[in-house]
Design a protein around this motif. Sequence first.
Motif, mmCIF file in Angstrom:
data_model
loop_
_atom_site.group_PDB
_atom_site.id
_atom_site.type_symbol
_atom_site.label_atom_id
_atom_site.label_comp_id
_atom_site.label_asym_id
_atom_site.label_seq_id
_atom_site.Cartn_x
_atom_site.Cartn_y
_atom_site.Cartn_z
ATOM 1 N N ALA A 190 2.473 -14.697 2.176
ATOM 2 C CA ALA A 190 2.657 -14.644 0.720
ATOM 3 C C ALA A 190 4.152 -14.682 0.407
ATOM 4 O O ALA A 190 4.994 -14.450 1.275
ATOM 5 N N ASN A 191 4.495 -14.961 -0.836
ATOM 6 C CA ASN A 191 5.916 -15.095 -1.162
ATOM 7 C C ASN A 191 6.329 -14.184 -2.307
ATOM 8 O O ASN A 191 7.289 -14.459 -3.006
ATOM 9 N N ASN A 192 5.596 -13.069 -2.475
ATOM 10 C CA ASN A 192 6.038 -12.147 -3.538
ATOM 11 C C ASN A 192 6.443 -10.830 -2.898
ATOM 12 O O ASN A 192 7.202 -10.824 -1.928
ATOM 13 N N THR A 193 5.972 -9.725 -3.378
ATOM 14 C CA THR A 193 6.353 -8.433 -2.829
ATOM 15 C C THR A 193 5.364 -8.013 -1.744
ATOM 16 O O THR A 193 4.320 -8.619 -1.557
ATOM 17 N N CYS A 194 5.713 -6.968 -1.027
ATOM 18 C CA CYS A 194 4.900 -6.494 0.091
ATOM 19 C C CYS A 194 3.709 -5.682 -0.414
ATOM 20 O O CYS A 194 3.864 -4.764 -1.228
ATOM 21 N N TYR A 195 2.515 -6.047 0.057
ATOM 22 C CA TYR A 195 1.301 -5.279 -0.240
ATOM 23 C C TYR A 195 0.564 -5.002 1.066
ATOM 24 O O TYR A 195 0.600 -5.811 1.994
ATOM 25 N N ASN A 196 -0.107 -3.875 1.112
ATOM 26 C CA ASN A 196 -0.834 -3.514 2.321
ATOM 27 C C ASN A 196 -2.129 -4.296 2.456
ATOM 28 O O ASN A 196 -2.850 -4.500 1.472
ATOM 29 N N ARG A 197 -2.428 -4.734 3.669
ATOM 30 C CA ARG A 197 -3.766 -5.202 3.986
ATOM 31 C C ARG A 197 -4.677 -3.972 4.064
ATOM 32 O O ARG A 197 -4.297 -2.965 4.658
ATOM 33 N N LEU A 198 -5.851 -4.075 3.497
ATOM 34 C CA LEU A 198 -6.736 -2.923 3.394
ATOM 35 C C LEU A 198 -8.020 -3.129 4.186
ATOM 36 O O LEU A 198 -8.441 -4.261 4.428
ATOM 37 N N LYS A 199 -8.629 -2.035 4.570
ATOM 38 C CA LYS A 199 -9.946 -2.076 5.194
ATOM 39 C C LYS A 199 -10.920 -2.697 4.190
ATOM 40 O O LYS A 199 -10.909 -2.367 3.008
ATOM 41 N N ILE A 200 -11.760 -3.611 4.650
ATOM 42 C CA ILE A 200 -12.545 -4.446 3.755
ATOM 43 C C ILE A 200 -13.409 -3.637 2.793
ATOM 44 O O ILE A 200 -13.467 -3.939 1.600
ATOM 45 N N ASP A 201 -14.069 -2.593 3.275
ATOM 46 C CA ASP A 201 -14.937 -1.829 2.381
ATOM 47 C C ASP A 201 -14.125 -0.994 1.399
ATOM 48 O O ASP A 201 -14.546 -0.779 0.258
ATOM 49 N N ILE A 202 -12.923 -0.543 1.809
ATOM 50 C CA ILE A 202 -12.046 0.194 0.892
ATOM 51 C C ILE A 202 -11.485 -0.748 -0.168
ATOM 52 O O ILE A 202 -11.381 -0.391 -1.349
ATOM 53 N N LEU A 203 -11.114 -1.956 0.241
ATOM 54 C CA LEU A 203 -10.634 -2.948 -0.727
ATOM 55 C C LEU A 203 -11.702 -3.223 -1.774
ATOM 56 O O LEU A 203 -11.413 -3.218 -2.985
ATOM 57 N N GLU A 204 -12.923 -3.440 -1.358
ATOM 58 C CA GLU A 204 -14.008 -3.749 -2.290
ATOM 59 C C GLU A 204 -14.224 -2.614 -3.277
ATOM 60 O O GLU A 204 -14.499 -2.855 -4.463
ATOM 61 N N ARG A 205 -14.064 -1.377 -2.813
ATOM 62 C CA ARG A 205 -14.347 -0.220 -3.662
ATOM 63 C C ARG A 205 -13.175 0.168 -4.558
ATOM 64 O O ARG A 205 -13.373 0.551 -5.721
#
Length: 746
Positions: A190-205
């Motif tokens: 990506a070319n913007n700011t830093c974001y964390n990759r999240l556990k898939i079920d946590i991301l969905e929730r």
Amino acid sequence: MLFNGRASIALCTLAQLLLTEVQAIPVVPKPDIDQSPAEKRQVRPVQPITIIDPATRIPVDPVTRIPVDPITFEPVTRIPITLQTIGTFETVGTIGTVGTIGVTRPTFATLSVPSAEYTTPIQYTTPIQYTTPIQYTTPNQYTTPNQYTTPPYGYTTPGYTQPTTTRTTTTSSTSTKTSATPSYTPIVGANNTCYNRLKIDILERTDPDQFNMLVLAWAKIQNTPDSDIFGHYQLSGIHGAPYITWQMGPGSYDTSRGYCTHGSNIFTTWHRPYLLALEQSLFHTAIQIASTFTGAAQTQYLAAAGRVRLPYWDWSDPTTQSYLPPITMVSTVTVTQPGIGGNPVSAVISNPLWAYNFQSPSSTAPLAPFNNRQSTRRYPDANWLDRSNLASASMQSGFTGRVTQTYNAFLSSTYNTFSNNVEGIHDAIHGAVSGGGQMGYISVSAFDPIFWLHHCNVDRLMAMFQTYKPNLWIAPAPGVGTFARPSWLGLTDDTNSELYPFRRADGSWWRSTHTTPVSTIWSSKYGYPEVPCSYQTRPASDLQNFAISQINRLYAGNRPSIPATNRDWNVRLLIDQSEIAGGYDIYVYGGTRPSDPYSDPYGKGYVGSLSSMSTGSADAYKQSRIRFVDVSLNAYLKEYGYYGSDTYKITEYITRNLYYTIIANGRPCYFQDLRTAKIAVYSRDVYDNGKSDSLPYYSSSQYYYTNVTERTPGGIKYVDEILYPIKVDGTREIPWAEQNYTRIET
């Protein structure tokens, strides 16, 4: 009784083999559980050794002059493997002789990879004006992946003639290298700011807007033409089939394999830019889709698209316990997408996290053995219906051992050992999820969307280890062959090895050195909850302490509250991966085993396994290389009330109650038919101070219990069999250059 030292073999004075004085526990010879008495085959008698060849200084048979094995005294030949079906025997064939290593070498011209003399990537329009989601207002200035330069110079369309994949002949066409530079797009994430990759079920929730944009973006790249270099088809094809170039110019390539560096010390680092390539495509596609919303919805979803990062599946998490993420097991998903006039509308679409649907029969033509399958599946039935529920159950059955193996990986004393330990866990997951689907094949596994969630977790573990032990890094080791590097070039992989086919912003190849220190992930605009973007400006010691606390919280289990030394028990499974063609698994069962392990290998009693994924054909042999995995016995011993018992009780128990099964290409295979497959039980002392900001460490070397395995088919009788294992050609290899300090104990 304890003895120091290890049995050694002096090839020039074989007759003087040292006899290790070990008081073995009296045991009854253990039958091969995979055969009934009527099916039992005889092992060939030991050949006596009487002379040593004066020219080669290698022991030879006095009559035939054929080299013999220094341990078994048998001729150094590769034993024919006989596979068995119910009630009948099927002879597959002889696996070569001395000098035949892995697959017969294909005919190639001198390796000629494209020159590094590349200009800056002017072909790629990077939306540099996009700094934050809110400021990004002009979607027309963005160049979508479909609008990148047309298929790159030297690209061969899918549906080309499939290369021969027989045992005796593997051919490849070669092309003449030209001075022309292929068009390419740098892999920058990506070319913007830093974001964390999240556990898939946590991301969905917790971030439904980001999850919504992720699903929309993934669905779109799955529906792009096969010629789109940032579409799902071509990105997945980098890993293995269809064995075509990806943003590389004409050259001589090994079209029997993909770009992936399986079995190498750079296995973890190669996958880092590979994951970034997909994340880059998802990010920009999400931005493009969000830009077609109007009004307040555009602002909302542009902000969410700016956060899109590849999620991970933590298969060792104590909460979800290795079960497949629920979102990966359903065929449809409800999304909010731009409707007429850019207004948000709700719609039900095919779930891109469940399966990938190929565009046409020509798409699958090169994807053996799934040439006639138009979608990915897990545990498919006879009608090619998905049974992900069986994959989920298989995964959960191995959770208790898997979480211990994950924790123990962080205790590795070298980076190479850590990489091997994680890859061993990773391999077993491919097998457990596959069930006859694409995930069990190196050539096509990346087409299953869960592959990417799985490998994102491997990258996460790598980042956590880099944080915990920042001073450990890749040591040089024998390299593995890939699409861009034929295997017989005497390869050595180290931190400067090119990670083909990925290029950086300046046009140079990605290398492992670009993935260290761990802060380099932040430069690629992502982090993980255990290595978060929020720690970019904090002292390295703060990040290290935080990561350690998270490792303990997630994977330590019931740690002692006071300082203590415990004994860690493992069984090591080891084999030269080239001895058996196709894909195969060596399973360990404790206490009991499934009534039919061939149809239910992950059933009752499953403790762990060594998996060797097929390259795409049951007839194809892998490059000769020693592979091993350490299967933790701690959880199994706790379940049966033996963990913490004295050594005699434990070894006596596991001698009687550990079982081993080999399944090759869906059929039984047997240790006595194999030359290099070995089983060894060992333990190590582990000191744990019980503090949340520190991890345990091994306070002793390995103790190998030869009395446990010496009467088991495939079990070691001498410790050198596991420390200096023999390859199919009779030479020895020290796997991962481990520190082979050990003791034998009874």
